[in-house]
Structures are given as structure tokens and as C-alpha cells.
Motif scaffolding. Structure first.
Motif, PDB file in Angstrom:
ATOM      1  N   VAL A  65       0.857  -1.175   0.000  1.00  0.00           N
ATOM      2  CA  VAL A  65       0.000   0.000   0.000  1.00  0.00           C
ATOM      3  C   VAL A  65       0.899   1.231   0.000  1.00  0.00           C
ATOM      4  N   ALA A  66       0.299   2.387  -0.293  1.00  0.00           N
ATOM      5  CA  ALA A  66       1.063   3.630  -0.268  1.00  0.00           C
ATOM      6  C   ALA A  66       0.228   4.711   0.409  1.00  0.00           C
ATOM      7  N   LEU A  67       0.911   5.626   1.039  1.00  0.00           N
ATOM      8  CA  LEU A  67       0.284   6.795   1.623  1.00  0.00           C
ATOM      9  C   LEU A  67       1.204   7.980   1.398  1.00  0.00           C
ATOM     10  N   CYS A  68       0.629   9.166   1.395  1.00  0.00           N
ATOM     11  CA  CYS A  68       1.407  10.381   1.191  1.00  0.00           C
ATOM     12  C   CYS A  68       1.432  11.180   2.475  1.00  0.00           C
ATOM     13  N   VAL A  69       2.626  11.654   2.837  1.00  0.00           N
ATOM     14  CA  VAL A  69       2.838  12.362   4.096  1.00  0.00           C
ATOM     15  C   VAL A  69       3.501  13.703   3.802  1.00  0.00           C
ATOM     16  N   ALA A  70       2.921  14.776   4.325  1.00  0.00           N
ATOM     17  CA  ALA A  70       3.485  16.115   4.130  1.00  0.00           C
ATOM     18  C   ALA A  70       4.834  16.231   4.838  1.00  0.00           C
ATOM     19  N   HIS A  71       5.744  16.950   4.222  1.00  0.00           N
ATOM     20  CA  HIS A  71       7.052  17.192   4.835  1.00  0.00           C
ATOM     21  C   HIS A  71       6.919  17.925   6.167  1.00  0.00           C
ATOM     22  N   SER A  73       4.738  17.289   8.498  1.00  0.00           N
ATOM     23  CA  SER A  73       4.160  16.436   9.539  1.00  0.00           C
ATOM     24  C   SER A  73       5.113  16.326  10.725  1.00  0.00           C
ATOM     25  N   THR A  74       4.570  16.536  11.923  1.00  0.00           N
ATOM     26  CA  THR A  74       5.377  16.366  13.128  1.00  0.00           C
ATOM     27  C   THR A  74       5.257  14.947  13.682  1.00  0.00           C
ATOM     28  N   SER A  75       4.276  14.185  13.212  1.00  0.00           N
ATOM     29  CA  SER A  75       4.076  12.805  13.675  1.00  0.00           C
ATOM     30  C   SER A  75       4.847  11.793  12.841  1.00  0.00           C
ATOM     31  N   TRP A  76       5.025  12.071  11.554  1.00  0.00           N
ATOM     32  CA  TRP A  76       5.656  11.095  10.667  1.00  0.00           C
ATOM     33  C   TRP A  76       7.068  10.697  11.114  1.00  0.00           C
ATOM     34  N   PRO A  77       7.923  11.593  11.581  1.00  0.00           N
ATOM     35  CA  PRO A  77       9.264  11.143  11.984  1.00  0.00           C
ATOM     36  C   PRO A  77       9.243  10.032  13.042  1.00  0.00           C
ATOM     37  N   SER A  78       8.320  10.095  14.005  1.00  0.00           N
ATOM     38  CA  SER A  78       8.230   9.043  15.023  1.00  0.00           C
ATOM     39  C   SER A  78       7.715   7.741  14.432  1.00  0.00           C
ATOM     40  N   ILE A  79       6.746   7.852  13.525  1.00  0.00           N
ATOM     41  CA  ILE A  79       6.218   6.646  12.880  1.00  0.00           C
ATOM     42  C   ILE A  79       7.308   6.018  12.025  1.00  0.00           C
ATOM     43  N   ARG A  80       7.997   6.837  11.225  1.00  0.00           N
ATOM     44  CA  ARG A  80       9.079   6.341  10.373  1.00  0.00           C
ATOM     45  C   ARG A  80      10.147   5.633  11.212  1.00  0.00           C
ATOM     46  N   ALA A  81      10.508   6.232  12.345  1.00  0.00           N
ATOM     47  CA  ALA A  81      11.559   5.667  13.203  1.00  0.00           C
ATOM     48  C   ALA A  81      11.175   4.293  13.753  1.00  0.00           C
ATOM     49  N   SER A  82       9.861   4.045  13.898  1.00  0.00           N
ATOM     50  CA  SER A  82       9.434   2.739  14.411  1.00  0.00           C
ATOM     51  C   SER A  82       9.622   1.647  13.355  1.00  0.00           C
ATOM     52  N   GLY A  83       9.572   2.034  12.079  1.00  0.00           N
ATOM     53  CA  GLY A  83       9.716   1.066  10.996  1.00  0.00           C
ATOM     54  C   GLY A  83       8.455   0.272  10.702  1.00  0.00           C
ATOM     55  N   ARG A  84       7.409   0.499  11.496  1.00  0.00           N
ATOM     56  CA  ARG A  84       6.170  -0.253  11.358  1.00  0.00           C
ATOM     57  C   ARG A  84       5.002   0.687  11.575  1.00  0.00           C
ATOM     58  N   CYS A  85       3.843   0.316  11.059  1.00  0.00           N
ATOM     59  CA  CYS A  85       2.641   1.103  11.336  1.00  0.00           C
ATOM     60  C   CYS A  85       1.413   0.250  11.099  1.00  0.00           C
ATOM     61  N   ASP A 137       9.576   1.576   1.755  1.00  0.00           N
ATOM     62  CA  ASP A 137      10.297   2.531   0.916  1.00  0.00           C
ATOM     63  C   ASP A 137       9.659   3.905   1.049  1.00  0.00           C
ATOM     64  N   GLU A 138      10.418   4.924   0.730  1.00  0.00           N
ATOM     65  CA  GLU A 138       9.922   6.295   0.803  1.00  0.00           C
ATOM     66  C   GLU A 138      10.520   7.087  -0.356  1.00  0.00           C
ATOM     67  N   HIS A 139       9.673   7.862  -1.014  1.00  0.00           N
ATOM     68  CA  HIS A 139      10.095   8.637  -2.175  1.00  0.00           C
ATOM     69  C   HIS A 139       9.670  10.091  -1.990  1.00  0.00           C
ATOM     70  N   THR A 140      10.584  11.007  -2.191  1.00  0.00           N
ATOM     71  CA  THR A 140      10.248  12.421  -2.127  1.00  0.00           C
ATOM     72  C   THR A 140       9.486  12.804  -3.388  1.00  0.00           C
ATOM     73  N   ALA A 141       8.374  13.520  -3.194  1.00  0.00           N
ATOM     74  CA  ALA A 141       7.544  13.959  -4.318  1.00  0.00           C
ATOM     75  C   ALA A 141       6.974  15.332  -3.965  1.00  0.00           C
ATOM     76  N   GLY A 142       7.628  16.388  -4.432  1.00  0.00           N
ATOM     77  CA  GLY A 142       7.161  17.740  -4.130  1.00  0.00           C
ATOM     78  C   GLY A 142       7.205  18.009  -2.649  1.00  0.00           C
ATOM     79  N   ASP A 143       6.076  18.477  -2.086  1.00  0.00           N
ATOM     80  CA  ASP A 143       6.033  18.810  -0.666  1.00  0.00           C
ATOM     81  C   ASP A 143       5.572  17.635   0.205  1.00  0.00           C
ATOM     82  N   HIS A 144       5.530  16.442  -0.360  1.00  0.00           N
ATOM     83  CA  HIS A 144       5.143  15.227   0.363  1.00  0.00           C
ATOM     84  C   HIS A 144       6.177  14.120   0.127  1.00  0.00           C
TER      85      HIS A 144
END
Length: 176
Positions: A65-71, A73-85, A137-144
Motif C-alpha cells: 500500500v502507499a500513503l502520502c505524508v506532508a514534509h 508532519s510532526t508525527s511522521w518522523p516518530s512513525i518512520r523511526a518505528s519502521g512499522r505502522c 520505501d519512501e520517495h520524495t515527491a514535491g512537498d510530500h
């Protein structure tokens, strides 16, 4: 005899007109989406999360699956660091949950019932369905960033109508 050498002809297309960001947002607002609460346990052992409406399936084999996250976001760094969601698909009665997860700095889990998904990430009570994922995986795309996640477990939850986001408003429809 004429020279038979090949020549490369380069054509330059006219620059397309710019798209006004406000108009772009209004146009995209005409696309109805579901609402997903993305949850994780941060590296300090605390539950964390955020709401997204840019979510889609990518592949059945393997299940991605894929989701888009704004640059911003103050929550995404903690989620990313967990490696799971855990991706919790919200139902029509869960608009307050979406608002809580979308509010910067809010205590995301205040007053909410949850239990651990197989990975340990929070699975929200009354979610319509859930996907327990590893961030692949994570890909930079504009402001997300476009985040691709590998689904390792999934299930159906409560049997309610879906929460839908359309035209900058929440709604639902009778799915039964």
C-alpha cells in the motif's frame, strides 16, 4: 549524392500554463477518499499517529500500500523511526478520531480504545478494517513523501459505514 548522416532534431514544447495551488486543491477536493489513521509505537514506547486521506493499494503480490505524508508532519518522523505502522480505516462515526489524529500537538490517543496489532502498533477499536505494515520505501515527491508499506497482516473490524472526505468536508454513505 546527398550526405546520409542522421541529424537529431530537438523540438521544444511550449511551457504549459501554471496551475494555481488553490484551484488545484479545489479540483482534487472533488475526488472522494477514505480516511486512515496511521498508528505506531515510537522508539520511546509511546503510541503515536496521524490522519491521512492520500492512501491507496499498490500491489496484491506482494501486498503493498502507499500513503502520502506532508514534509511538515510532526508525527511522521516518530512513525518512520518505528519502521512499522498500522493503517486503521475509519468509519463514519469516527470523524472525531480523524480530527484528533489530524491536530498538530494533540494527545492522539486521549479517550480512545486500542489494542496491539500483530506488530504491536495500535489497532483502533471500531476501525472498519486494518493493515499492519512494515515501512518498505519512501520517495520524495514535491512537498510530500510517498511511503510504500508492505502489508504483513490485515483484518476486518467493525461493520459500519465508511468515513469519506470530499470537498474539504467529512461525510459517509450507506454501504449496506
Amino acid at each position: 549524392m546527398r550526405d546520409q548522416a542522421h541529424r537529431t532534431l530537438t523540438l521544444t514544447a511550449p511551457e504549459p500554463p501554471g496551475v494555481d495551488p488553490g484551484e488545484f486543491r479545489r479540483v482534487l477536493g472533488r475526488f472522494a477518499t477514505g480516511v486512515v489513521a496511521v498508528t505506531a509505537i515510537d522508539p520511546a514506547g509511546r503510541p503515536t499517529g496521524m490522519a491521512v486521506n492520500s492512501f491507496t493499494s499498490v500491489s496484491l503480490d506482494p501486498p503493498l500500500v502507499a500513503l502520502c505524508v506532508a514534509h511538515t508532519s510532526t508525527s511522521w518522523p516518530s512513525i518512520r523511526a518505528s519502521g512499522r505502522c498500522c493503517l486503521n480505516i475509519l468509519g463514519g462515526g469516527q470523524r472525531p478520531v480523524s480530527a484528533q489524529f489530524a491536530t498538530r500537538g494533540a494527545e492522539k490517543f486521549a479517550g480512545l480504545s486500542w489494542f496491539p496489532a500483530p506488530s504491536g502498533a495500535p489497532l483502533l477499536a471500531d476501525a472498519l478494517a486494518w493493515l499492519d505494515c512494515a515501512i518498505d520505501d519512501e520517495h520524495t515527491a514535491g512537498d510530500h513523501d510517498i511511503v510504500v508499506a508492505r502489508v504483513e497482516a490485515a483484518g476486518l473490524g467493525a461493520d459500519h459505514d465508511p468515513l469519506v472526505f470530499f470537498g474539504s468536508r467529512y461525510g459517509t454513505f450507506d454501504a449496506h
